[in-house]
Design a protein around this motif. Structure first.
Motif, PDB file in Angstrom:
ATOM      1  N   SER A   1       8.620   7.664   1.051  1.00  0.00           N
ATOM      2  CA  SER A   1       8.372   8.923   1.644  1.00  0.00           C
ATOM      3  C   SER A   1       7.210   8.131   0.452  1.00  0.00           C
ATOM      4  CB  SER A   1       8.419  10.164   0.999  1.00  0.00           C
ATOM      5  OG  SER A   1       8.982  10.512   1.717  1.00  0.00           O
ATOM      6  N   ALA A   2       6.927   7.630  -0.900  1.00  0.00           N
ATOM      7  CA  ALA A   2       5.998   7.017  -1.758  1.00  0.00           C
ATOM      8  C   ALA A   2       4.989   6.037  -1.176  1.00  0.00           C
ATOM      9  CB  ALA A   2       6.794   6.442  -3.059  1.00  0.00           C
ATOM     10  N   ALA A   3       5.866   5.055  -0.921  1.00  0.00           N
ATOM     11  CA  ALA A   3       5.150   3.918  -0.033  1.00  0.00           C
ATOM     12  C   ALA A   3       4.602   4.551   1.156  1.00  0.00           C
ATOM     13  CB  ALA A   3       6.583   3.014   0.712  1.00  0.00           C
ATOM     14  N   LEU A   4       4.637   5.501   2.111  1.00  0.00           N
ATOM     15  CA  LEU A   4       4.008   5.585   3.399  1.00  0.00           C
ATOM     16  C   LEU A   4       2.286   6.497   3.068  1.00  0.00           C
ATOM     17  CD1 LEU A   4       7.158   7.199   5.335  1.00  0.00           C
ATOM     18  CD2 LEU A   4       5.252   5.682   6.045  1.00  0.00           C
ATOM     19  N   ALA A   5       3.094   7.081   1.528  1.00  0.00           N
ATOM     20  CA  ALA A   5       1.478   7.757   1.239  1.00  0.00           C
ATOM     21  C   ALA A   5       0.638   6.728   0.683  1.00  0.00           C
ATOM     22  CB  ALA A   5       1.854   9.014  -0.346  1.00  0.00           C
ATOM     23  N   VAL A   6       1.584   5.126   0.246  1.00  0.00           N
ATOM     24  CA  VAL A   6       0.605   3.825  -0.574  1.00  0.00           C
ATOM     25  C   VAL A   6      -0.091   3.793   0.670  1.00  0.00           C
ATOM     26  CG1 VAL A   6       0.548   1.859  -2.305  1.00  0.00           C
ATOM     27  CG2 VAL A   6       1.958   3.447  -2.674  1.00  0.00           C
ATOM     28  N   LEU A   7       0.059   3.609   1.899  1.00  0.00           N
ATOM     29  CA  LEU A   7       0.054   2.764   3.049  1.00  0.00           C
ATOM     30  C   LEU A   7      -1.145   4.234   3.639  1.00  0.00           C
ATOM     31  CD1 LEU A   7       2.855   1.512   4.580  1.00  0.00           C
ATOM     32  CD2 LEU A   7       0.651   0.175   3.490  1.00  0.00           C
ATOM     33  N   ASP A   8      -0.856   5.229   3.419  1.00  0.00           N
ATOM     34  CA  ASP A   8      -2.014   5.815   4.598  1.00  0.00           C
ATOM     35  C   ASP A   8      -3.317   5.592   3.466  1.00  0.00           C
ATOM     36  OD1 ASP A   8      -0.818   7.172   6.066  1.00  0.00           O
ATOM     37  OD2 ASP A   8      -0.001   9.187   4.407  1.00  0.00           O
ATOM     38  N   LEU A   9      -3.321   5.305   2.180  1.00  0.00           N
ATOM     39  CA  LEU A   9      -4.544   5.395   1.662  1.00  0.00           C
ATOM     40  C   LEU A   9      -5.153   3.952   1.497  1.00  0.00           C
ATOM     41  CD1 LEU A   9      -3.462   7.025  -2.242  1.00  0.00           C
ATOM     42  CD2 LEU A   9      -5.172   7.456  -1.010  1.00  0.00           C
ATOM     43  N   VAL A  10      -4.222   2.730   1.625  1.00  0.00           N
ATOM     44  CA  VAL A  10      -4.656   1.158   1.140  1.00  0.00           C
ATOM     45  C   VAL A  10      -5.082   0.552   2.948  1.00  0.00           C
ATOM     46  CG1 VAL A  10      -4.032  -0.673   0.338  1.00  0.00           C
ATOM     47  CG2 VAL A  10      -3.536   1.285  -0.852  1.00  0.00           C
ATOM     48  N   ASP A  11      -4.655   0.759   3.745  1.00  0.00           N
ATOM     49  CA  ASP A  11      -4.305   0.721   5.080  1.00  0.00           C
ATOM     50  C   ASP A  11      -6.016   1.065   5.837  1.00  0.00           C
ATOM     51  OD1 ASP A  11      -4.185  -1.129   6.879  1.00  0.00           O
ATOM     52  OD2 ASP A  11      -2.376   0.407   7.990  1.00  0.00           O
ATOM     53  N   ASP A  12      -6.664   1.128   5.161  1.00  0.00           N
ATOM     54  CA  ASP A  12      -7.885   1.425   5.618  1.00  0.00           C
ATOM     55  C   ASP A  12      -8.837   0.614   5.096  1.00  0.00           C
ATOM     56  OD1 ASP A  12     -10.179   3.817   5.603  1.00  0.00           O
ATOM     57  OD2 ASP A  12      -9.167   4.523   3.933  1.00  0.00           O
ATOM     58  N   PRO A  13      -9.287   0.658   6.062  1.00  0.00           N
ATOM     59  CA  PRO A  13     -11.103  -0.178   5.667  1.00  0.00           C
ATOM     60  C   PRO A  13     -11.983  -0.125   5.046  1.00  0.00           C
ATOM     61  CG  PRO A  13     -10.109  -0.171   8.581  1.00  0.00           C
ATOM     62  CD  PRO A  13      -9.426   0.790   7.783  1.00  0.00           C
ATOM     63  N   ALA A  14     -11.888   1.003   4.725  1.00  0.00           N
ATOM     64  CA  ALA A  14     -12.976   1.914   3.264  1.00  0.00           C
ATOM     65  C   ALA A  14     -12.165   0.976   2.328  1.00  0.00           C
ATOM     66  CB  ALA A  14     -13.175   3.078   3.597  1.00  0.00           C
ATOM     67  N   MET A  15     -11.550   1.434   1.508  1.00  0.00           N
ATOM     68  CA  MET A  15     -10.019   1.601   0.743  1.00  0.00           C
ATOM     69  C   MET A  15     -10.168  -0.276   0.677  1.00  0.00           C
ATOM     70  SD  MET A  15      -9.458   1.945  -1.675  1.00  0.00           S
ATOM     71  CE  MET A  15      -7.845   3.187  -2.267  1.00  0.00           C
ATOM     72  N   LEU A  16      -9.893  -1.005   2.243  1.00  0.00           N
ATOM     73  CA  LEU A  16     -10.065  -2.515   1.556  1.00  0.00           C
ATOM     74  C   LEU A  16     -11.182  -2.849   1.313  1.00  0.00           C
ATOM     75  CD1 LEU A  16      -7.166  -3.487   4.423  1.00  0.00           C
ATOM     76  CD2 LEU A  16      -7.037  -3.243   2.152  1.00  0.00           C
ATOM     77  N   ARG A  17     -12.310  -2.443   2.480  1.00  0.00           N
ATOM     78  CA  ARG A  17     -13.611  -3.224   1.812  1.00  0.00           C
ATOM     79  C   ARG A  17     -14.787  -3.219   0.416  1.00  0.00           C
ATOM     80  NH1 ARG A  17     -15.133  -1.393   6.699  1.00  0.00           N
ATOM     81  NH2 ARG A  17     -16.091   0.956   6.180  1.00  0.00           N
ATOM     82  N   ARG A  18     -13.719  -1.733  -0.378  1.00  0.00           N
ATOM     83  CA  ARG A  18     -14.083  -1.162  -1.902  1.00  0.00           C
ATOM     84  C   ARG A  18     -13.216  -2.318  -2.211  1.00  0.00           C
ATOM     85  NH1 ARG A  18     -17.274   0.144  -5.635  1.00  0.00           N
ATOM     86  NH2 ARG A  18     -16.435   1.611  -7.309  1.00  0.00           N
ATOM     87  N   ILE A  19     -12.023  -2.368  -2.565  1.00  0.00           N
ATOM     88  CA  ILE A  19     -11.746  -4.286  -3.290  1.00  0.00           C
ATOM     89  C   ILE A  19     -12.089  -4.907  -2.990  1.00  0.00           C
ATOM     90  CG2 ILE A  19      -9.566  -4.553  -3.525  1.00  0.00           C
ATOM     91  CD1 ILE A  19      -7.640  -2.584  -2.488  1.00  0.00           C
ATOM     92  N   ARG A  20     -12.824  -5.062  -1.585  1.00  0.00           N
ATOM     93  CA  ARG A  20     -13.486  -6.365  -2.132  1.00  0.00           C
ATOM     94  C   ARG A  20     -15.005  -6.078  -3.013  1.00  0.00           C
ATOM     95  NH1 ARG A  20     -11.727  -6.351   3.266  1.00  0.00           N
ATOM     96  NH2 ARG A  20     -13.750  -5.164   4.294  1.00  0.00           N
ATOM     97  N   ALA A  21     -15.254  -4.852  -2.856  1.00  0.00           N
ATOM     98  CA  ALA A  21     -16.997  -5.070  -3.196  1.00  0.00           C
ATOM     99  C   ALA A  21     -16.428  -4.776  -4.731  1.00  0.00           C
ATOM    100  CB  ALA A  21     -16.975  -3.516  -3.029  1.00  0.00           C
ATOM    101  N   LEU A  22     -15.949  -4.208  -5.058  1.00  0.00           N
ATOM    102  CA  LEU A  22     -15.117  -4.519  -6.797  1.00  0.00           C
ATOM    103  C   LEU A  22     -14.679  -5.579  -7.131  1.00  0.00           C
ATOM    104  CD1 LEU A  22     -12.815  -1.048  -7.058  1.00  0.00           C
ATOM    105  CD2 LEU A  22     -14.777  -1.767  -7.941  1.00  0.00           C
ATOM    106  N   GLY A  23     -13.744  -6.466  -6.850  1.00  0.00           N
ATOM    107  CA  GLY A  23     -13.895  -7.907  -7.066  1.00  0.00           C
ATOM    108  C   GLY A  23     -14.887  -8.868  -7.248  1.00  0.00           C
TER     109      GLY A  23
END
Ligand code: PLP
Length: 398
Positions: A288-310
């Motif tokens: 259940s914890a992992a599903l909550a993490v994937l809901d947050l991370v497997d999201d194009p906006a989040m992945l864009r944000r990671i690249r921008a912060l990087g």
């Protein structure tokens, strides 16, 4: 620092870790708080674990709800969170079946078993698994035998037979080493523990071609690179090749222990009933914890944000006089310091100045900040690093 805690740790805990003299008592987002009320920005994330930040409300709620409903029944029965997590992991990566476990080491153990069983099915009796020098795959005997820097320690001999290594990122050496007896090439697409060293596209292509020619499996250890860390859900997505198996753990549970070995349509079918198992694996709370993490991370906006912060961090760090190289992808960053600057000293000074980082090798610092970092926190961290390094005078020019 609490003297009794120090004394009890020294008295009762096996001394396998050198700990920094800080007791953390609370975490929130990108921040940590110690027992004396001091605040830190966490640029280590529990070594790439708390990627969605400390105590993310969605992860806390998922754990709370599931742990009040059903915590454990074993793998002798069906539970929905585990099956749903397998579906999400499979559909987001290689499309095959998933084996659950509790750590990165165990995920690699499963991949090693898959590789050896597949080699045996091809008629290879004494198969070999090849890794790169500098790779880190874990601490159990299988994964340790695949970790060249640790497998030579005579204190723990003998290692398992059937493991070898070639120089890091040496495409020609890898092509030469892979032969009909090779069960797998087991590699980190970006070496993490070694200090953040990405493999070149040329080497990744060489690995794929060599495996295709010999029938060996290409296994990517994505224990550190996976679950968004590099700006895509899996690091392999940004590279030129597709592995046959990937392993994941660390960030997957947002702080709860969970690991997985993910196959494709062929490699996911190799293990059969009784071949492998683990009592806690895929338990409802961790899943259940992992599903909550994937809901947050497997999201194009989040992945864009990671690249921008990087990009933002890389640009800021590269402008510091004492930083001679910034390596990595997304929010997996290694920075080499100018000659003569000892990274462990700098790391201790950073901690004293409220920044948690890590010194994986004498010339480099490693930064693995959480994805929920704000721009202000990112800029503040660069300022702290620049201020601390200002006390050091480089003897090497850029
Ligand atoms: N593989 C990689 C690439 C890692 O970075 C690590 C841990 O640092 C492991 C495997 C082992 O994972 P664990 O410590 O969860 O067993």
């Amino acid at each position: 620092m609490n003297e009794q805690l120090l004394a009890d740790e020294a008295r009762y805990v096996m001394q396998t870790y050198k700990r920094a003299p800080v007791e953390f008592v609370r975490g929130e987002g990108a921040l940590l708080f110690d027992s004396e009320g001091r605040e830190y920005i966490d640029f280590l994330g529990g070594i790439s674990v708390t990627s969605v930040g400390h105590c993310h409300p969605a992860v806390v709620n998922a754990i709370r709800e599931q742990s009040g409903q059903l915590q454990h029944v074993s793998n002798l029965f069906y539970t929905a969170p585990m099956v749903e997590l397998a579906r999400r992991l499979s559909e987001s990566s290689l499309g095959g079946k998933v084996f659950f476990c509790n750590s990165g080491t165990e995920a690699n153990e499963c991949a090693i078993k898959i590789a050896r069983k597949a080699a045996r099915a091809r008629g290879v009796e004494n198969s070999e698994i090849i890794s790169f020098e500098g790779d880190f795959h874990g601490r159990s005997y299988g994964s340790l035998s695949a970790t060249p820097g640790l497998s030579k320690n005579p204190d723990f001999a003998p290692m398992l037979p059937g493991f070898s290594s070639v120089p890091f990122d040496d495409a020609a050496a890898l092509r030469e080493a892979v032969n009909d007896d090779t069960a797998a090439v087991l590699i980190e697409p970006i070496q993490g523990e070694a200090g953040v060293f990405p493999l070149s596209d040329e080497t990744l292509v060489a690995a794929r071609e060599a495996c295709d020619k010999s029938g060996a499996l290409l296994i990517f250890d994505e224990v550190q690179t996976g679950v968004g860390r590099t700006g895509s859900l899996w690091a392999f997505e940004q590279g030129p090749v597709r592995p046959d198996v990937i392993t994941t753990a660390k960030a997957l549970g947002g702080g709860v222990a969970v690991g997985a070995c993910i196959g494709n349509s062929q490699t996911g079918e190799i293990l059969a009933a009784g071949d492998h198992g683990s009592t806690f694996a895929g338990g409802p709370v961790a899943a259940s914890a992992a599903l909550a993490v994937l809901d947050l991370v497997d999201d194009p906006a989040m992945l864009r944000r990671i690249r921008a912060l990087g990009d933002r961090l890389t640009e800021g760090l590269a402008s510091i006089e004492q930083v001679v190289e910034v390596r990595g992808r997304g929010l997996m960053i290694g920075m080499r310091l100018a000659d003569g600057i000892v990274s462990s000293e700098v790391n201790s000074a950073l901690l004293e100045n409220g920044l948690v980082a890590n010194a994986p090798r004498p010339d480099s610092l490693r930064l693995l900040p959480p994805f929920v970092l704000t721009d202000e926190q990112a800029d503040h961290a660069v300022t702290v690093i620049a201020d601390v390094l200002a006390g050091y005078h480089p003897v090497e020019s850029k």
